[in-house]
Design a protein around this motif. Structure first.
Motif, PDB file in Angstrom:
ATOM      1  N   ALA A  11      -0.196  -0.707   1.810  1.00 38.11           N
ATOM      2  CA  ALA A  11      -1.434  -1.206   1.744  1.00 38.11           C
ATOM      3  C   ALA A  11      -1.138  -2.643   2.453  1.00 38.11           C
ATOM      4  O   ALA A  11      -2.144  -2.965   3.122  1.00 38.11           O
ATOM      5  N   LEU A  17      -8.322  -3.073  -1.067  1.00 35.56           N
ATOM      6  CA  LEU A  17      -7.677  -1.966  -0.739  1.00 35.56           C
ATOM      7  C   LEU A  17      -8.407  -0.789  -0.208  1.00 35.56           C
ATOM      8  O   LEU A  17      -9.314  -0.160  -0.663  1.00 35.56           O
ATOM      9  N   LEU A  67      -2.310   6.106   3.266  1.00 39.26           N
ATOM     10  CA  LEU A  67      -2.350   5.889   1.925  1.00 39.26           C
ATOM     11  C   LEU A  67      -2.805   7.230   1.233  1.00 39.26           C
ATOM     12  O   LEU A  67      -2.076   7.434   0.156  1.00 39.26           O
ATOM     13  N   THR A 121      -3.900  -2.047  -5.917  1.00 41.14           N
ATOM     14  CA  THR A 121      -3.177  -0.776  -5.964  1.00 41.14           C
ATOM     15  C   THR A 121      -2.843  -0.337  -7.264  1.00 41.14           C
ATOM     16  O   THR A 121      -2.550   1.110  -7.376  1.00 41.14           O
ATOM     17  N   ILE A 175       2.942   2.230  -2.882  1.00 38.81           N
ATOM     18  CA  ILE A 175       1.591   2.212  -2.229  1.00 38.81           C
ATOM     19  C   ILE A 175       1.191   0.777  -1.827  1.00 38.81           C
ATOM     20  O   ILE A 175       0.529   0.696  -1.013  1.00 38.81           O
ATOM     21  N   ALA A 176       1.669  -0.220  -2.594  1.00 38.17           N
ATOM     22  CA  ALA A 176       1.308  -1.620  -2.383  1.00 38.17           C
ATOM     23  C   ALA A 176       1.900  -2.169  -1.130  1.00 38.17           C
ATOM     24  O   ALA A 176       1.462  -2.764  -0.223  1.00 38.17           O
ATOM     25  N   HIS A 204       3.828   2.687  -7.478  1.00 40.64           N
ATOM     26  CA  HIS A 204       3.004   1.779  -7.334  1.00 40.64           C
ATOM     27  C   HIS A 204       3.634   1.006  -5.981  1.00 40.64           C
ATOM     28  O   HIS A 204       2.756   0.342  -5.333  1.00 40.64           O
TER      29      HIS A 204
END
Length: 223
Positions: free
Chosen positions: A185, A162, A168, A77, A181-182, A178
């Motif tokens: 994901a 990913l 996303l 990510t 998003i992580a 970050h």
């Protein structure tokens, strides 16, 4: 298929490979501009290091080219935030990026030298494995058979993949952090480097961490 590399490490049959040489003006951006005039189907950029290279590579992706490249980041990510930090707009990263594979090379056990044992509770706890549910975990220990006296057989990768899905893409385009998003994901099914490494240790493929046991040669046995 055309590659732009610094340096060219492997010769790939059927591929036109360009060696970066700044002394003669052959930089990543200059080579990319030249290559894109030939309208390649697949373009591999050895490494994205700066804004200009990143912008050209992602622009090529947006115009229908299949672009492969590498970045130095801590996890999958982080590739998103790294591209943004290079000055690429969030919406460009969102539209151009299809997926990211993060990997770490680990020592692979020789299939002839390994032997199984039941690890201690402390070791299982340190690896994040359950102590009292299901069958006992059997991790590989390095043995020393008479004919195969080398414990390590080359290396293999622990990886994290990913896949940039619609959810996303929306997060990236909105400028999400970050951590956001992580988290998204992971909820979409992305595993971590750590869990993949532990799984391969359990399966007898990886040695784990640290140095080889004392008394074992450092030379590799490829079998």
């Amino acid at each position: 298929m055309i590659t732009v590399e610094d340096p060219v490490e492997y010769e790939l049959p059927g591929t036109y490979q360009i060696q970066v040489n700044p002394l003669f003006g052959v930089t990543f951006p200059a080579a990319l501009r030249s290559v894109l005039r030939g309208d390649p189907d697949v373009l591999m950029v050895g490494e994205i290091r700066d804004h200009e290279t990143a912008q050209l590579a992602l622009s090529a992706s947006l115009t229908g080219h299949f672009v492969l490249s590498t970045l130095h980041t801590g996890d999958a990510t982080s590739a998103v935030t790294r591209l943004v930090e290079m000055g690429v707009e969030h919406y460009v990263v969102s539209a151009a990026l299809s997926g990211v594979i993060a990997q770490r090379l680990a020592r692979r056990l020789c299939l002839y030298c390994r032997e199984a044992y039941e690890p201690s509770g402390d070791l299982l706890e340190s690896l994040g494995l359950p102590l009292d549910s299901g069958p006992p975990h059997v991790l590989p220990r390095v043995g020393l058979p008479a004919l195969h006296r080398r414990a390590i057989a080359a290396a293999s990768a622990s990886s994290s993949f990913l896949i940039v899905n619609d959810g996303l893409r929306a997060l990236i385009a909105s400028g999400a952090s970050h951590d956001e998003i992580a988290r998204a994901a992971t909820e979409s099914g992305m595993g971590s480097l750590w869990t993949d490494g532990v799984r391969k240790i359990e399966g007898g493929l990886h040695l784990g961490g640290g140095a080889p046991p004392s008394g074992f040669p450092a030379r590799k046995h490829v079998g």
